[in-house]
Write an enzyme that holds these catalytic residues in place. Structure first.
Site, PDB file in Angstrom:
ATOM      1  N   ASP A  36      -8.992   3.255  -1.960  1.00  0.00           N
ATOM      2  CA  ASP A  36      -9.898   3.635  -0.876  1.00  0.00           C
ATOM      3  C   ASP A  36     -11.165   4.277  -1.403  1.00  0.00           C
ATOM      4  O   ASP A  36     -11.288   5.491  -1.461  1.00  0.00           O
ATOM      5  CB  ASP A  36      -9.182   4.603   0.060  1.00  0.00           C
ATOM      6  CG  ASP A  36      -7.986   3.933   0.721  1.00  0.00           C
ATOM      7  OD1 ASP A  36      -7.974   2.689   0.790  1.00  0.00           O
ATOM      8  OD2 ASP A  36      -7.089   4.656   1.162  1.00  0.00           O
ATOM      9  N   GLU A  76       2.641   5.107  -3.905  1.00  0.00           N
ATOM     10  CA  GLU A  76       2.635   6.076  -5.036  1.00  0.00           C
ATOM     11  C   GLU A  76       3.968   6.810  -5.164  1.00  0.00           C
ATOM     12  O   GLU A  76       4.276   7.227  -6.275  1.00  0.00           O
ATOM     13  CB  GLU A  76       1.489   7.067  -4.837  1.00  0.00           C
ATOM     14  CG  GLU A  76       0.120   6.443  -4.991  1.00  0.00           C
ATOM     15  CD  GLU A  76      -0.224   5.437  -3.875  1.00  0.00           C
ATOM     16  OE1 GLU A  76       0.223   5.669  -2.736  1.00  0.00           O
ATOM     17  OE2 GLU A  76      -0.887   4.426  -4.175  1.00  0.00           O
ATOM     18  N   ASP A  99       0.854  -1.191   0.000  1.00  0.00           N
ATOM     19  CA  ASP A  99       0.000   0.000   0.000  1.00  0.00           C
ATOM     20  C   ASP A  99       0.897   1.251   0.000  1.00  0.00           C
ATOM     21  O   ASP A  99       2.113   1.141   0.124  1.00  0.00           O
ATOM     22  CB  ASP A  99      -0.862  -0.056   1.275  1.00  0.00           C
ATOM     23  CG  ASP A  99      -1.964   0.991   1.284  1.00  0.00           C
ATOM     24  OD1 ASP A  99      -2.317   1.520   0.212  1.00  0.00           O
ATOM     25  OD2 ASP A  99      -2.478   1.288   2.376  1.00  0.00           O
TER      26      ASP A  99
END
Ligand SMILES: *[C@@H]1O[C@H](CO)[C@@H](O)[C@H](O)[C@H]1NC(C)=O
Ligand SMILES: *[C@@H]1O[C@H](CO)[C@@H](O)[C@H](O)[C@H]1NC(C)=O
Ligand SMILES: *[C@@H]1O[C@H](CO)[C@@H](O)[C@H](O)[C@H]1NC(C)=O
Ligand SMILES: *[C@@H]1O[C@H](CO)[C@@H](O)[C@H](O)[C@H]1NC(C)=O
Ligand SMILES: CC(=O)N[C@H]1CO[C@H](CO)[C@@H](O)[C@@H]1O
Length: 829
Positions: free
Chosen positions: A580, A449, A446
């Site tokens: 999300d 980015e 997770d």
């Protein structure tokens, strides 16, 4: 083998389980109408082509700037080099770069160029043609037979400045374009005043019309004359604008690239069927990884489980409710102060974690935890060892580049450092050790980015961490726990401004600055590359490194990895969840288009949304409907935010009923799904979740549909899509269908039909005529048990009485090596 007739139409065959068996079966430039047009572009004179040299493989040419250039966002490069290479009969590469060939390109180590054939293709189905006009050099890609242009920059200038690359492709009126990276807009992209920004971003709530987590600069365009694909191999930040122009009352459309760096490296893919385009694109970016059979079971996760007792309780409750749970997950809650590679000694102590995993394994269930890339900048093992090896990203003065993530102040692994793979693998070996650590079966990556909670310029990360309460205060400890259970080295960037390029892409981060809420773009990696160029690769590189680390733990076994951030080609390493989202009907609907993008365009078929929604509070009916929808998405996981109400499926009657019904059907179909994954892994042809127009490319009515789709090649899924509704209007193409599981024959008439009285715990399914579907005769509580069940076949004949299908059976876990034996069988009834 027994033959049983059912309901007059379908035929059910019962088979005994068999091992290792596979059987078969000319545009005018004009002003743009929207607010998307750039100033002064029309005055640009572009480049002139010269020194054109044909070769066996294609051609090369020099491109020389005409006059002073247009200086839209800086100085224009004077000389460029054009290379055209016919790589296969179905693929042509067009590369436009600086004459010195020094500019950044996506490294081979991250996404290798596809191998070209041994000899030049004999009958290329696409043709490159240079064009010349008042705006200088342009080019067209045409189909060899019909001469139809599938891509044309004719009449538009090419702009190549240090930090601004521009090219406009003239499209036919009202085009059907799909792809261009992760988004929550319609599957068929809007064609007017629409900007797709590609710059990976932690995007809570997955807002529409904004840049999200996945960078895939590829689109497929579908026409009556065929489908083609266009891939831009470039990892820089970019806007891709779709809009229309009007010239003397005549409208036409275009697609325009505005890129912050690198080079124009296009691959044009001929198709002509959508399946062909997918297969040919998979040759360019890689075919999807094999999935372990168990990974297709039902997964339960949430952020906000208080301790190991909570987690163990959920496992127990699923069992009590009679709902199959294959895999339990734990979010960052398990970590000591949110530090990766650590456990909370009070809430998730190691010996309890080990007991939990042992119990799950004993019951043939699985366990997955989250791993973030950012390592806490604190005195502990994972940080100290990383500092010693020098593997974290550094500022230009040599100090560590600091951000703020869950544990507070953090550092980021530099995937371009040659020591980082061994660091990462060793941390996995140590912490996820089978004998002394948390023996996970898969991993969830997770925040890659990479995310950063600190606003640019982030001068005081310590204060920012305090202001944002990082790490968050953990829940109180339970008073009396009851035991239950390759580089381009450059010392200086060639860019003028790595932080504020003059052209601003439509980055949805708070300040719009590229470096906002992520690692800063002026960071130089260990091999000399700049974060400015390689930002979009971070999540994919973490995926590759994590796959190697997981393979080192369990050699020869298929890794199960789910990532949030991706770049083109990620599917060859990992699967992906859609980030999300929120517990909204809107997001339930959007999850279908997003899934179709990954499964059918980007070659990441292991994809799914957070069932019942992640942020905000779900409702009983939304959760029930999403449970039935999720059962027919490739990756199936209930996941929830820490401040939301609990949403385990056993909590409500409707969601329990939905879960028992939908999981049972999914499990009966699990080998059908597994075969679909195997098929896409081998061929690249989308087989897992398929847009309707792939199966009916001539039927225009199907082209915009993104609320119905095929699960596997033969099962049409048509969910109810609105709150409180028990009916849905669906489209049935002219074809024979059978309701499933009832097997009632329905003739599609190429019209919409309304389905009524659909309870909240059901989802309408239709089998496409002409299919043979293998089923396990019963479901089971785990995939381990499921694999012992016998098979049945549903034979659903088409109008001519024919049907075919395929079934792939292997051990479900071993990596590679399982080669098919093919037998074809068509059955008449
Ligand atoms: C184009 O979209 C932007 C928002 O993205 C909007 O502000 C603008 O008004 C639109 N322009 C036209 C002409 O529709
Ligand atoms: C666009 O052209 C005008 C003159 O026509 C000039 O004043 C302006 O600076 C130019 N803008 C850019 C961004 O080059
Ligand atoms: C969700 O429900 C909880 C408990 O009722 C409430 O405290 C919270 O504010 C709700 N959240 C939202 C986003 O409505
Ligand atoms: C759905 O029904 C609930 C309960 O009756 C109600 O509160 C809600 O407003 C309804 N939603 C819509 C969109 O009609
Ligand atoms: C598709 C969709 O509903 N997107 C919404 C996601 O959530 C944000 C808020 O965080 C909304 O702005 C979007 O419209």
């Amino acid at each position: 083998m027994q033959l049983i007739r059912t309901g007059g139409t379908g035929v059910l065959l019962t088979l005994l389980p068999v091992l290792a068996l596979a059987f078969l079966i000319p545009f005018v430039r004009a002003q743009s109408s929207g607010s998307t047009s750039l100033k002064n572009i029309s005055k640009c004179k572009g480049y002139k082509a010269s020194n054109i040299k044909n070769s066996q493989w294609g051609l090369t040419a020099d491109l020389t700037l005409v006059g002073k250039g247009c200086g839209v966002y800086g100085e224009d490069l004077k000389k460029l080099a054009l290379t055209v290479e016919y790589q296969t009969d179905d693929r042509v590469r067009v590369l436009i770069q600086d004459a010195a060939k020094q500019r950044y390109q996506v490294p081979e180590s991250v996404l290798a160029q596809p191998p070209r054939g041994d000899r030049p293709p004999k009958r290329p189905s696409l043709k490159f043609e240079a064009t010349d006009g008042p705006n200088g050099f342009g080019f067209k890609i045409t189909r060899a037979g019909s001469k139809e242009a599938i891509f044309s920059t004719e009449g538009n200038p090419l702009i190549f400045e240090k930090q601004f690359l521009y090219l406009r492709n003239n499209l036919p009126r009202d085009p059907f374009v799909y792809g261009l990276g992760e988004h929550t807009d319609t599957f068929r992209l809007p064609t007017k005043n629409y900007t797709r920004t590609i710059w990976n971003r932690d995007s809570y709530g997955v807002p529409e019309n904004s840049n999200l987590y996945g960078a895939h600069p590829v689109y497929f365009e579908h026409r009556h004359s065929g489908t083609h694909g266009v891939f831009l191999r470039n990892s820089n930040g970019m806007d891709i604008v779709l809009d229309e122009v009007s010239h003397r009352g005549r409208k036409s459309n275009f697609l325009e690239y505005r890129v912050l760096g690198g080079v124009f490296d296009f691959t044009f893919i001929a198709g002509p069927t959508p399946q062909d385009v997918s297969r040919q694109y998979a040759e360019v970016v890689g075919k999807p990884a094999e999935v372990p059979y168990w990974g297709l079971g039902f997964h339960q996760c949430r952020y906000g489980y208080r301790d190991w007792i909570d987690v163990a309780g959920v496992v127990e409750n699923y069992k009590k409710a009679g709902i199959p749970l294959e895999t339990m997950w734990t979010d960052i809650d398990y970590m000591d102060r949110r530090r990766v590679f650590s456990v909370d000694p009070q809430r998730f102590p190691m010996h309890r974690m080990r007991q939990l995993v042992d119990k799950l394994h004993k019951d043939h269930q699985h366990y997955i935890v989250m791993v973030d890339p950012a390592v806490a900048a604190a005195d502990y093992g994972a940080y100290n060892r990383g500092v010693e090896k020098g593997v974290f990203m550094k500022e230009q003065d040599g100090s560590l580049h600091l951000g703020v993530v869950w544990p507070g102040v953090t550092v980021y692994p530099d995937w371009f450092n040659p020591a980082t793979q061994s660091y990462w693998t060793e941390e996995f070996q140590r912490f996820f050790n089978k004998d002394t650590g948390v023996d996970i079966d898969g991993v969830w990556i997770d925040m890659n980015e990479p995310a950063n909670f600190c606003d640019y310029p982030c001068e005081d990360p310590e204060q920012a961490a305090i202001d944002q309460d990082m790490p968050p205060t953990p829940p109180p400890v339970r008073p009396d726990p009851v035991p239950a259970l390759e580089g381009f080295p450059n010392s200086k960037s060639q860019y003028e401004d790595l932080i504020n390029p003059k052209y601003k892409i439509k980055n949805d981060a708070p300040s719009g600055i590229l470096s906002d809420k992520t690692a800063h773009t002026d960071i130089q990696h260990a091999n000399g590359l700049w974060e400015y160029d390689v930002h979009n690769l971070y999540g994919s590189m973490m995926s590759t490194f994590t796959r190697s680390a997981m393979l080192a733990r369990r050699p020869g076994r298929r890794p199960f990895i789910i990532t949030r951030s991706t770049f083109a080609g990620a599917g060859a390493q990992v699967g992906k969840w859609l980030g999300d989202n929120l517990s909204l009907w809107e997001h339930y609907r959007m999850s279908i288009a997003s899934m179709l993008g990954f499964s059918s365009i980007y070659q990441v078929p292991l994809v799914g949304s957070d069932v019942c929604g992640f942020g905000g509070n779900t409702t009983e009916t939304l959760c029930a409907r999403w449970t039935t929808l999720g059962a027919f998405q490739p990756f199936y996981r209930n996941h929830n935010g820490d401040t939301s109400i609990s949403q385990e499926l056993y909590l409500w009657e409707k969601s329990s009923d939905a879960a028992r019904w939908a999981i049972n059907i999914r499990y009966q179909l699990l080998d059908y799904l597994y075969t679909a994954f195997w098929s896409q892994h081998r061929t690249g042809v989308p087989s897992v979740a398929i847009p309707m127009w792939y199966n009916y490319p001539k039927d225009e009515n199907t082209w915009p549909i993104d609320l119905q789709y095929f699960f596997g090649e033969s099962i049409l899924v048509s969910p109810v899509t609105a709150e409180n509704k028990t009916s849905v209007e669906i489209y049935l193409p002219k074809d024979t269908f059978y309701t499933f599981p009832e097997l009632k024959k329905v003739e599609g008439r190429g019209k919409k039909v309304t389905l009524r009285d659909i309870p909240f715990d059901r989802i309408p399914l239709h089998i496409k005529g002409g299919s043979i579907i293998p089923l396990r005769e019963q479901s089971a509580m785990t995939t381990y048990e499921l694999r012992k069940k016998d098979f049945e076949l549903i034979v659903a004949p088409d109008a001519h009485g024919n049907a075919e299908g395929q079934l792939w059976i292997d051990d479900g876990d071993k990596l590679g090596g399982n080669q098919p034996r093919r037998t074809r069988s068509a059955m008449d009834t």
